[in-house]
Design a protein around this motif. Sequence first.
Motif, PDB file in Angstrom:
ATOM      1  N   TYR A  77      26.724  27.815  83.699  1.00 50.10           N
ATOM      2  CA  TYR A  77      26.139  28.774  84.647  1.00 50.10           C
ATOM      3  C   TYR A  77      25.086  28.097  85.519  1.00 50.10           C
ATOM      4  O   TYR A  77      25.099  28.226  86.750  1.00 50.10           O
ATOM      5  CB  TYR A  77      25.545  29.934  83.849  1.00 50.10           C
ATOM      6  CG  TYR A  77      24.625  30.854  84.614  1.00 50.10           C
ATOM      7  CD1 TYR A  77      25.099  31.653  85.649  1.00 50.10           C
ATOM      8  CD2 TYR A  77      23.269  30.942  84.272  1.00 50.10           C
ATOM      9  CE1 TYR A  77      24.247  32.515  86.335  1.00 50.10           C
ATOM     10  CE2 TYR A  77      22.419  31.798  84.943  1.00 50.10           C
ATOM     11  CZ  TYR A  77      22.908  32.583  85.980  1.00 50.10           C
ATOM     12  OH  TYR A  77      22.057  33.429  86.658  1.00 50.10           O
ATOM     13  N   PRO A  84      20.442  33.263  90.933  1.00 45.12           N
ATOM     14  CA  PRO A  84      20.417  34.698  91.229  1.00 45.12           C
ATOM     15  C   PRO A  84      19.311  35.087  92.206  1.00 45.12           C
ATOM     16  O   PRO A  84      19.301  36.203  92.721  1.00 45.12           O
ATOM     17  CB  PRO A  84      20.182  35.330  89.856  1.00 45.12           C
ATOM     18  CG  PRO A  84      19.408  34.294  89.103  1.00 45.12           C
ATOM     19  CD  PRO A  84      19.950  32.973  89.573  1.00 45.12           C
ATOM     20  N   LYS A 116      28.432  36.405  83.814  1.00 42.68           N
ATOM     21  CA  LYS A 116      27.558  35.739  84.777  1.00 42.68           C
ATOM     22  C   LYS A 116      26.577  36.735  85.395  1.00 42.68           C
ATOM     23  O   LYS A 116      25.401  36.413  85.608  1.00 42.68           O
ATOM     24  CB  LYS A 116      28.386  35.076  85.877  1.00 42.68           C
ATOM     25  CG  LYS A 116      27.540  34.414  86.958  1.00 42.68           C
ATOM     26  CD  LYS A 116      28.391  33.910  88.102  1.00 42.68           C
ATOM     27  CE  LYS A 116      27.514  33.323  89.207  1.00 42.68           C
ATOM     28  NZ  LYS A 116      26.551  34.298  89.764  1.00 42.68           N
ATOM     29  N   ARG A 117      27.045  37.931  85.672  1.00 47.13           N
ATOM     30  CA  ARG A 117      26.152  38.947  86.248  1.00 47.13           C
ATOM     31  C   ARG A 117      25.048  39.330  85.270  1.00 47.13           C
ATOM     32  O   ARG A 117      23.912  39.589  85.681  1.00 47.13           O
ATOM     33  CB  ARG A 117      26.969  40.172  86.656  1.00 47.13           C
ATOM     34  CG  ARG A 117      27.851  39.929  87.876  1.00 47.13           C
ATOM     35  CD  ARG A 117      28.787  41.080  88.133  1.00 47.13           C
ATOM     36  NE  ARG A 117      29.625  40.823  89.303  1.00 47.13           N
ATOM     37  CZ  ARG A 117      30.743  41.496  89.579  1.00 47.13           C
ATOM     38  NH1 ARG A 117      31.149  42.472  88.768  1.00 47.13           N
ATOM     39  NH2 ARG A 117      31.446  41.202  90.661  1.00 47.13           N
ATOM     40  N   ASP A 120      22.591  36.621  85.403  1.00 43.83           N
ATOM     41  CA  ASP A 120      21.757  36.785  86.600  1.00 43.83           C
ATOM     42  C   ASP A 120      20.603  37.743  86.329  1.00 43.83           C
ATOM     43  O   ASP A 120      19.451  37.482  86.701  1.00 43.83           O
ATOM     44  CB  ASP A 120      22.596  37.324  87.766  1.00 43.83           C
ATOM     45  CG  ASP A 120      23.519  36.277  88.370  1.00 43.83           C
ATOM     46  OD1 ASP A 120      23.321  35.080  88.100  1.00 43.83           O
ATOM     47  OD2 ASP A 120      24.444  36.662  89.119  1.00 43.83           O
ATOM     48  N   ILE A 129      18.194  39.873  93.204  1.00 45.81           N
ATOM     49  CA  ILE A 129      19.620  39.537  93.252  1.00 45.81           C
ATOM     50  C   ILE A 129      20.246  40.063  94.534  1.00 45.81           C
ATOM     51  O   ILE A 129      21.021  39.364  95.199  1.00 45.81           O
ATOM     52  CB  ILE A 129      20.348  40.104  92.017  1.00 45.81           C
ATOM     53  CG1 ILE A 129      19.856  39.395  90.750  1.00 45.81           C
ATOM     54  CG2 ILE A 129      21.858  39.961  92.159  1.00 45.81           C
ATOM     55  CD1 ILE A 129      20.366  40.005  89.462  1.00 45.81           C
TER      56      ILE A 129
END
Length: 229
Positions: A77, A84, A116-117, A120, A129
């Motif tokens: 990541y 982010p 991944k979100r 973030d 974001i």
Amino acid sequence: MSYDAKTRTITVNQDSDFIVDSGYYFVDTLRKLAFTSNAPPQIKSDWQVIAAWLDNEGQEGLSDYDGELIGTAWKAYLGAGIAPSRELQPLFDSVHEQYKRDGVEYDSAKPPVEVKRVFDRLLATEAEIRANSKNDRNAEKDRSEPPLKSLQSEGKKSWWRRQSRNFRRWAFVSVAWPIAVFFFVAIFDPFNNGSWRYMDDEEYIQMFTVMAVPFLTGIVSHLYTKWVK
């Protein structure tokens, strides 16, 4: 793994990987917050995404396998270099460049988009974001507009302007040269006939041969470039 889930501490030493351990720390903190009585819905939702990914509800903690999966995904990541928030972008850039120099391969370990979100949101607020996402879209728009405008401009050009400069030069000379030769013959009468109207067939052939020189030269040059060069 140098992260101790019981004390929630990371031991930094020669054998530790702080990037991997920090990912484990953030995810484990999310897990613990999700099981508190007053946990916000977003925290619970984020943990459900991670739990489904790990196939572990997390009530009994995280296993060593979970830790390895989290650490590898977290490393990938950061290594992707897409932060982010704007504030974190220099850090992500630094990790990305370091991995490139070290030859670290992480593409196969990238986490799913939903995970991944969550990652973030572990590092940035929703407002950060959104602002960063807007900047990314604007940057992408700025990058795409010049070639798009170029293509639009190209489409508005006439057929003649869309041709290469060499082709236009050759076509122009192929037309202008015969006209110039004709006027030369008509004005200066090189065959001494009194007028071009009295030229015989052989003289016409000679004149047309001279007229065709640029045209034939261009054809021969093109064929040579295409088939020989």
